[in-house]
Enzyme design. Sequence first.
Site, mmCIF file in Angstrom:
data_model
loop_
_atom_site.group_PDB
_atom_site.id
_atom_site.type_symbol
_atom_site.label_atom_id
_atom_site.label_comp_id
_atom_site.label_asym_id
_atom_site.label_seq_id
_atom_site.Cartn_x
_atom_site.Cartn_y
_atom_site.Cartn_z
ATOM 1 N N ASP A 63 45.584 38.081 36.319
ATOM 2 C CA ASP A 63 45.021 38.461 37.616
ATOM 3 C C ASP A 63 44.244 39.766 37.443
ATOM 4 O O ASP A 63 44.825 40.801 37.089
ATOM 5 C CB ASP A 63 46.166 38.630 38.623
ATOM 6 C CG ASP A 63 45.663 38.963 40.017
ATOM 7 O OD1 ASP A 63 44.692 38.345 40.451
ATOM 8 O OD2 ASP A 63 46.243 39.862 40.657
ATOM 9 N N THR A 96 38.643 38.632 41.866
ATOM 10 C CA THR A 96 38.546 40.020 41.387
ATOM 11 C C THR A 96 37.891 40.082 40.003
ATOM 12 O O THR A 96 37.049 40.941 39.748
ATOM 13 C CB THR A 96 39.941 40.671 41.326
ATOM 14 O OG1 THR A 96 40.831 39.796 40.635
ATOM 15 C CG2 THR A 96 40.491 40.920 42.707
ATOM 16 N N THR A 97 38.278 39.152 39.119
ATOM 17 C CA THR A 97 37.707 39.138 37.765
ATOM 18 C C THR A 97 36.212 38.864 37.829
ATOM 19 O O THR A 97 35.412 39.522 37.153
ATOM 20 C CB THR A 97 38.414 38.069 36.897
ATOM 21 O OG1 THR A 97 39.825 38.267 37.002
ATOM 22 C CG2 THR A 97 38.001 38.162 35.449
ATOM 23 N N ASP A 392 47.287 34.913 45.867
ATOM 24 C CA ASP A 392 45.878 34.521 45.686
ATOM 25 C C ASP A 392 45.585 33.228 46.430
ATOM 26 O O ASP A 392 44.564 33.102 47.114
ATOM 27 C CB ASP A 392 45.565 34.318 44.187
ATOM 28 C CG ASP A 392 45.340 35.639 43.462
ATOM 29 O OD1 ASP A 392 45.452 36.687 44.114
ATOM 30 O OD2 ASP A 392 45.068 35.618 42.251
#
Length: 545
Positions: A63, A96-97, A392
Amino acid sequence: MGMGNAPIVILKEGTKRDKGKDAQFNNIAAARTISDAVRSSLGPRGMDKMLVDSMGDVVITNDGVTILKEIDVQHPAAKMLVEVAKTQDSEVGDGTTTSVILAGELLKKSLDMVDSNVHPTVIASGYRLANAKAQEILENIAEKVSIDNDALLMDIAGTAMNSKQINTAKDFFSRLVVDAVKTIAKEENGKYVVDPNNIQTVKKTGASMEETELVKGLIIDKEPVHSAMPKNIKDAKIALIDAPFEIKKTEIDAKIEINDPSQLNAFLQEEENMLKKMVDKVKETGANVVFCQKGIDDLAQHFLAKAGIYAARRVKKSDMEKLAASTGGNIINKIAELTPEDLGYAGLVEVKKVQGEDMTFVTNLKAAKSVSILIRGGTQHVLDEIERSLIDAWSVVRVAIEDGKIVTGGGSTAVEIAMQLRDYSASVGGREQIAIDAFASAMESIPTTLAENAGLDPIDILIEMRKQHKAGNNKFAGLNPFTGKVEDMFELKVVEPYRIGKQAINSATDAAVMILRIDDVIAARGMPMPAGPPGGTPMPGVAEE
């Protein structure tokens, strides 16, 4: 030395300063290092990271935001990319990545342009134009989704879990997540609003992950204070009390002199009567369940058990607030002021044993404004990763319901935006055109990273995707990392909320432009160390300079 040659000291001694291209290159290199740190974790074939903190605690995750939060980042420009991930996480909960990789790629492209003497202001202007156009393209290619379309909502949750450890049981978890979100969704002015704070997670080791269960109600990690109390209460009338069932101590030092044994007996009897009055007051209102935020005296426990009232003490404030919202009860600060109108209602309050510990389940609520997920798994590390994955998943289902729009994954949306941006750049002209083309190339870093992480040739994959988007007019053509082929993502059910792309592109652009516009970094020298004791031994807890 003449006055004209006197040195002028502006900055404090020891201050470090980088100017011009040196400052830009340094900042961009630091930001790209952060981007590269999470790059290999993107997609279903991405790798996990093991993070060990100074205390020796271990976190295993892929994550993006968890990785960046755990890394102790020092460089100020790198911290901006960590902020990008945190913003993405708070706004959407996933992607987010993607946002960090995109910001890193935008900076990498800008480095080449700065080298070619394109002014940073021109690059920033081009990036802003490209961002505005990308948002417009994204809105045009988005598909609609409604709260009633369970299958599509489950696909959205499943896509968020594809890259996580729990993807082996994603069908089971997708159903659980969609049920949880739909239970707490509220309609306001024709739109749905979902408060993620109304989903509670409780983690217990000792069972397989498929034994995770959804409770439409609340799980309070407390047991009854007395063994004689009932363990199963139907038609529960619940008193929520933020006051102790104890004799209040005086605020001043007081001494009581007792000369006669009968006086001692009267004193103890009066204490007992005071506690009995508190319990009688609760009993009068008709309450048969008490959740107390403070302590409960041993004698009060006895009286409550005798009255057949279930009671739990030292319940967390957050749990008390959730109980109030879900049962319709009021939290009372004075036991003497408790009335029947203040009581909450639940169809069932029962005590169950989970992994050898008693826990209280409050279910069958009239308005289930809160749900609880009891997460099971083999080890604490597995439980933590399941919890992160579920957060998520329910975050993306939440934003999909709120926005009513979705786009496809697998890099398909990024390639479609890149293709349309290149067409748009020709109409802009000027040096901004170079920046818009660079922005389009940066967008394509998403599918190429997915390909790299799957062990495929990124150039071949990108050429095939461009070909299908251009010739076949298939805006859903994306990479399937499991087959290594470019396929229709909508048919494969690889879908994600529109807000993931919107927020990722926005925050990545903002961070890249901000870092790019910095041409002077002035770092003040650290504070002088306090002098140690004689003999040169450093002071305890202070590192030597």
